[in-house]
Design an enzyme around this catalytic site. Sequence first.
Site, PDB file in Angstrom:
ATOM      1  N   LYS A  14       0.827  -1.212   0.000  1.00 50.92           N
ATOM      2  CA  LYS A  14       0.000   0.000   0.000  1.00 50.92           C
ATOM      3  C   LYS A  14       0.860   1.261   0.000  1.00 50.92           C
ATOM      4  O   LYS A  14       0.655   2.171  -0.806  1.00 50.92           O
ATOM      5  CB  LYS A  14      -0.921   0.020   1.247  1.00 50.92           C
ATOM      6  CG  LYS A  14      -1.823  -1.204   1.369  1.00 50.92           C
ATOM      7  CD  LYS A  14      -2.734  -1.128   2.594  1.00 50.92           C
ATOM      8  CE  LYS A  14      -2.006  -1.171   3.926  1.00 50.92           C
ATOM      9  NZ  LYS A  14      -1.304  -2.441   4.212  1.00 50.92           N
ATOM     10  N   ARG A  88      -9.650   0.712   8.725  1.00 52.64           N
ATOM     11  CA  ARG A  88      -9.299  -0.667   9.067  1.00 52.64           C
ATOM     12  C   ARG A  88     -10.412  -1.370   9.832  1.00 52.64           C
ATOM     13  O   ARG A  88     -10.265  -2.534  10.175  1.00 52.64           O
ATOM     14  CB  ARG A  88      -8.043  -0.673   9.941  1.00 52.64           C
ATOM     15  CG  ARG A  88      -6.733  -0.872   9.191  1.00 52.64           C
ATOM     16  CD  ARG A  88      -5.613  -0.645  10.191  1.00 52.64           C
ATOM     17  NE  ARG A  88      -4.421  -1.389   9.961  1.00 52.64           N
ATOM     18  CZ  ARG A  88      -3.321  -0.909   9.371  1.00 52.64           C
ATOM     19  NH1 ARG A  88      -3.307   0.308   8.880  1.00 52.64           N
ATOM     20  NH2 ARG A  88      -2.251  -1.644   9.280  1.00 52.64           N
ATOM     21  N   ARG A 127      11.636  -5.468   4.797  1.00 54.23           N
ATOM     22  CA  ARG A 127      11.312  -4.047   4.601  1.00 54.23           C
ATOM     23  C   ARG A 127      12.214  -3.105   5.399  1.00 54.23           C
ATOM     24  O   ARG A 127      12.520  -3.340   6.547  1.00 54.23           O
ATOM     25  CB  ARG A 127       9.859  -3.797   5.030  1.00 54.23           C
ATOM     26  CG  ARG A 127       9.513  -2.304   5.133  1.00 54.23           C
ATOM     27  CD  ARG A 127       8.053  -2.025   5.103  1.00 54.23           C
ATOM     28  NE  ARG A 127       7.305  -2.532   6.244  1.00 54.23           N
ATOM     29  CZ  ARG A 127       5.974  -2.483   6.337  1.00 54.23           C
ATOM     30  NH1 ARG A 127       5.259  -1.953   5.364  1.00 54.23           N
ATOM     31  NH2 ARG A 127       5.370  -2.962   7.396  1.00 54.23           N
ATOM     32  N   ARG A 161      11.245  -1.149  11.068  1.00 50.03           N
ATOM     33  CA  ARG A 161      10.209  -0.873  12.059  1.00 50.03           C
ATOM     34  C   ARG A 161      10.228  -1.880  13.194  1.00 50.03           C
ATOM     35  O   ARG A 161      10.452  -3.060  12.973  1.00 50.03           O
ATOM     36  CB  ARG A 161       8.834  -0.892  11.378  1.00 50.03           C
ATOM     37  CG  ARG A 161       8.509   0.439  10.727  1.00 50.03           C
ATOM     38  CD  ARG A 161       7.343   0.351   9.813  1.00 50.03           C
ATOM     39  NE  ARG A 161       6.205  -0.375  10.377  1.00 50.03           N
ATOM     40  CZ  ARG A 161       5.043  -0.523   9.740  1.00 50.03           C
ATOM     41  NH1 ARG A 161       4.886   0.018   8.551  1.00 50.03           N
ATOM     42  NH2 ARG A 161       4.066  -1.179  10.301  1.00 50.03           N
ATOM     43  N   ARG A 172      -0.790  -8.812  13.654  1.00 51.89           N
ATOM     44  CA  ARG A 172      -1.327  -7.843  12.690  1.00 51.89           C
ATOM     45  C   ARG A 172      -2.192  -8.541  11.644  1.00 51.89           C
ATOM     46  O   ARG A 172      -3.212  -8.003  11.220  1.00 51.89           O
ATOM     47  CB  ARG A 172      -0.182  -7.057  12.026  1.00 51.89           C
ATOM     48  CG  ARG A 172       0.365  -5.974  12.964  1.00 51.89           C
ATOM     49  CD  ARG A 172       1.821  -5.664  12.685  1.00 51.89           C
ATOM     50  NE  ARG A 172       2.081  -5.024  11.421  1.00 51.89           N
ATOM     51  CZ  ARG A 172       3.280  -4.993  10.830  1.00 51.89           C
ATOM     52  NH1 ARG A 172       4.308  -5.593  11.414  1.00 51.89           N
ATOM     53  NH2 ARG A 172       3.438  -4.375   9.689  1.00 51.89           N
TER      54      ARG A 172
HETATM   55  P1  ADP Z   1       1.362  -1.805   7.608  1.00 50.61           P
HETATM   56  O1  ADP Z   1       1.985  -0.876   6.608  1.00 50.61           O
HETATM   57  O2  ADP Z   1       2.283  -2.905   8.012  1.00 50.61           O
HETATM   58  O3  ADP Z   1      -0.004  -2.276   7.179  1.00 50.61           O
HETATM   59  P2  ADP Z   1       0.758   0.549   9.182  1.00 50.61           P
HETATM   60  O4  ADP Z   1       1.959   1.400   9.092  1.00 50.61           O
HETATM   61  O5  ADP Z   1      -0.397   0.904   8.327  1.00 50.61           O
HETATM   62  O6  ADP Z   1       1.171  -0.969   8.943  1.00 50.61           O
HETATM   63  O7  ADP Z   1       0.242   0.460  10.674  1.00 50.61           O
HETATM   64  C1  ADP Z   1       1.122   0.155  11.744  1.00 50.61           C
HETATM   65  C2  ADP Z   1       0.318   0.031  13.032  1.00 50.61           C
HETATM   66  O8  ADP Z   1      -0.337   1.287  13.321  1.00 50.61           O
HETATM   67  C3  ADP Z   1      -0.833  -0.987  12.997  1.00 50.61           C
HETATM   68  O9  ADP Z   1      -0.391  -2.298  13.309  1.00 50.61           O
HETATM   69  C4  ADP Z   1      -1.771  -0.412  14.067  1.00 50.61           C
HETATM   70  O10 ADP Z   1      -1.293  -0.698  15.372  1.00 50.61           O
HETATM   71  C5  ADP Z   1      -1.634   1.085  13.841  1.00 50.61           C
HETATM   72  N1  ADP Z   1      -2.628   1.598  12.866  1.00 50.61           N
HETATM   73  C6  ADP Z   1      -2.356   2.175  11.660  1.00 50.61           C
HETATM   74  N2  ADP Z   1      -3.485   2.538  11.037  1.00 50.61           N
HETATM   75  C7  ADP Z   1      -4.510   2.186  11.847  1.00 50.61           C
HETATM   76  C8  ADP Z   1      -5.937   2.283  11.761  1.00 50.61           C
HETATM   77  N3  ADP Z   1      -6.538   2.820  10.675  1.00 50.61           N
HETATM   78  N4  ADP Z   1      -6.677   1.804  12.793  1.00 50.61           N
HETATM   79  C9  ADP Z   1      -6.091   1.272  13.879  1.00 50.61           C
HETATM   80  N5  ADP Z   1      -4.765   1.143  14.027  1.00 50.61           N
HETATM   81  C10 ADP Z   1      -3.963   1.599  13.029  1.00 50.61           C
HETATM   82  P1  ADP Z   2       2.251  -1.858   3.192  1.00 49.73           P
HETATM   83  O1  ADP Z   2       2.257  -0.350   3.173  1.00 49.73           O
HETATM   84  O2  ADP Z   2       1.026  -2.439   2.569  1.00 49.73           O
HETATM   85  O3  ADP Z   2       2.513  -2.430   4.548  1.00 49.73           O
HETATM   86  P2  ADP Z   2       4.818  -1.595   1.773  1.00 49.73           P
HETATM   87  O4  ADP Z   2       4.527  -0.721   0.619  1.00 49.73           O
HETATM   88  O5  ADP Z   2       5.537  -1.026   2.922  1.00 49.73           O
HETATM   89  O6  ADP Z   2       3.456  -2.349   2.272  1.00 49.73           O
HETATM   90  O7  ADP Z   2       5.626  -2.867   1.204  1.00 49.73           O
HETATM   91  C1  ADP Z   2       6.099  -3.916   2.063  1.00 49.73           C
HETATM   92  C2  ADP Z   2       7.477  -4.393   1.563  1.00 49.73           C
HETATM   93  O8  ADP Z   2       7.332  -5.080   0.317  1.00 49.73           O
HETATM   94  C3  ADP Z   2       8.476  -3.287   1.297  1.00 49.73           C
HETATM   95  O9  ADP Z   2       9.752  -3.747   1.664  1.00 49.73           O
HETATM   96  C4  ADP Z   2       8.381  -3.036  -0.220  1.00 49.73           C
HETATM   97  O10 ADP Z   2       9.619  -2.572  -0.755  1.00 49.73           O
HETATM   98  C5  ADP Z   2       8.050  -4.419  -0.738  1.00 49.73           C
HETATM   99  N1  ADP Z   2       7.144  -4.415  -1.895  1.00 49.73           N
HETATM  100  C6  ADP Z   2       6.075  -3.603  -2.112  1.00 49.73           C
HETATM  101  N2  ADP Z   2       5.424  -3.927  -3.252  1.00 49.73           N
HETATM  102  C7  ADP Z   2       6.085  -4.991  -3.771  1.00 49.73           C
HETATM  103  C8  ADP Z   2       5.899  -5.794  -4.971  1.00 49.73           C
HETATM  104  N3  ADP Z   2       4.890  -5.585  -5.799  1.00 49.73           N
HETATM  105  N4  ADP Z   2       6.774  -6.803  -5.169  1.00 49.73           N
HETATM  106  C9  ADP Z   2       7.785  -7.054  -4.304  1.00 49.73           C
HETATM  107  N5  ADP Z   2       8.033  -6.334  -3.184  1.00 49.73           N
HETATM  108  C10 ADP Z   2       7.190  -5.314  -2.919  1.00 49.73           C
END
Ligand code: ADP
Ligand code: ADP
Length: 219
Positions: A14, A88, A127, A161, A172
Site C-alpha cells: 500500500k 481498518r 522491509r 520498524r 497484525r
Molecule cells: P502496515 O503498513 O504494516 O499495514 P501501518 O503502518 O499501516 O502498517 O500500521 C502500523 C500500526 O499502526 C498498525 O499495526 C496499528 O497498530 C496502527 N494503525 C495504523 N493505522 C490504523 C488504523 N486505521 N486503525 C487502527 N490502528 C492503526
Molecule cells: P504496506 O504499506 O502495505 O505495509 P509496503 O509498501 O511497505 O506495504 O511494502 C512492504 C514491503 O514489500 C516493502 O519492503 C516493499 O519494498 C516491498 N514491496 C512492495 N510492493 C512490492 C511488490 N509488488 N513486489 C515485491 N516487493 C514489494
Amino acid sequence: MTNIILLGPPGAGKGTQARRLVEERGLVQLSTGDMLREARTSGTEMGKKVAAVMDRGDLVTDDIVIGLIEEKLKTARAKGFIFDGFPRTLAQADALGALLKRSGQELDAVIEMRVDDEALVDRISGRYTCGNCGEVYHDRTKPTAKPGVCDVCGSTDLRRRADDNAESLKQRLMEYYKKTSPLMGYYYAAGELFTVDGLADIDAVAKSIADVLDRAKGA
Ligand code: ADP
Ligand code: ADP
Ligand code: ZN
C-alpha cells in the site's frame, strides 16, 4: 477530486503504491500508520499511549485514528487523497464516509491489493524505509542502489520498524482478517471495490491500479 482507498494486509504494498500515486497524480497520501509513528517520535501524549499497542500488532482505537484523519481532511488542500492503512474497521469506514460527505466529496475507488500470507512474511521481514523522506525499500525486491544510502534523498538514516518481526506480524494479520477484511464486503456492496494482484512486481501493480482508476473515472 480523486479519492482512493488502498486496502490490503500489512506488507501488501500500500505505502509503495501510494507514494507512486503521489508522484504521478499529485494526490496526497494519508497514512494513519505514518501519522501514529510520527506521534510516537515526537513524544506526544497520544504517541505514548499507542506505542505498546502498535508494537504488539493490535489496532489503535477508532476514535484516535478517526481524529487524525478528520484533522488532515480539514487542513490539507489536495486534488484528492489516497487513504493508506485507513479505514481498518467498519466504524472507521462509516466515519470516513460521513467526513467525505460533509465536505461534498466521494470515494472513487477502493482498491484491494491481494497478496498471500507467505509473501507477506517475506515482504515484512525484508522491509526498511528512509527516515528522512519515507521511501520504502526491500532487501531483495527493492534494495537501495548504493548500500546504506537512500536513492531518493541521499540520507543514510535507513530504518527497520519495531513491529516488523514475526510475532507482531502474526498478530497484525489476525487483526486484519478479523477487523479489516469485512470492509471488502462493505465496499463491494457499495459498488466501489476493485481488486488487483498484489503479487506482481511493483511496476505491474502500479499499472493495474492505473487501469482501475481509469475505469472508475469512466464509470
Ligand atoms: P502496515 O503498513 O504494516 O499495514 P501501518 O503502518 O499501516 O502498517 O500500521 C502500523 C500500526 O499502526 C498498525 O499495526 C496499528 O497498530 C496502527 N494503525 C495504523 N493505522 C490504523 C488504523 N486505521 N486503525 C487502527 N490502528 C492503526
Ligand atoms: P504496506 O504499506 O502495505 O505495509 P509496503 O509498501 O511497505 O506495504 O511494502 C512492504 C514491503 O514489500 C516493502 O519492503 C516493499 O519494498 C516491498 N514491496 C512492495 N510492493 C512490492 C511488490 N509488488 N513486489 C515485491 N516487493 C514489494
Ligand atoms: Zn530518503
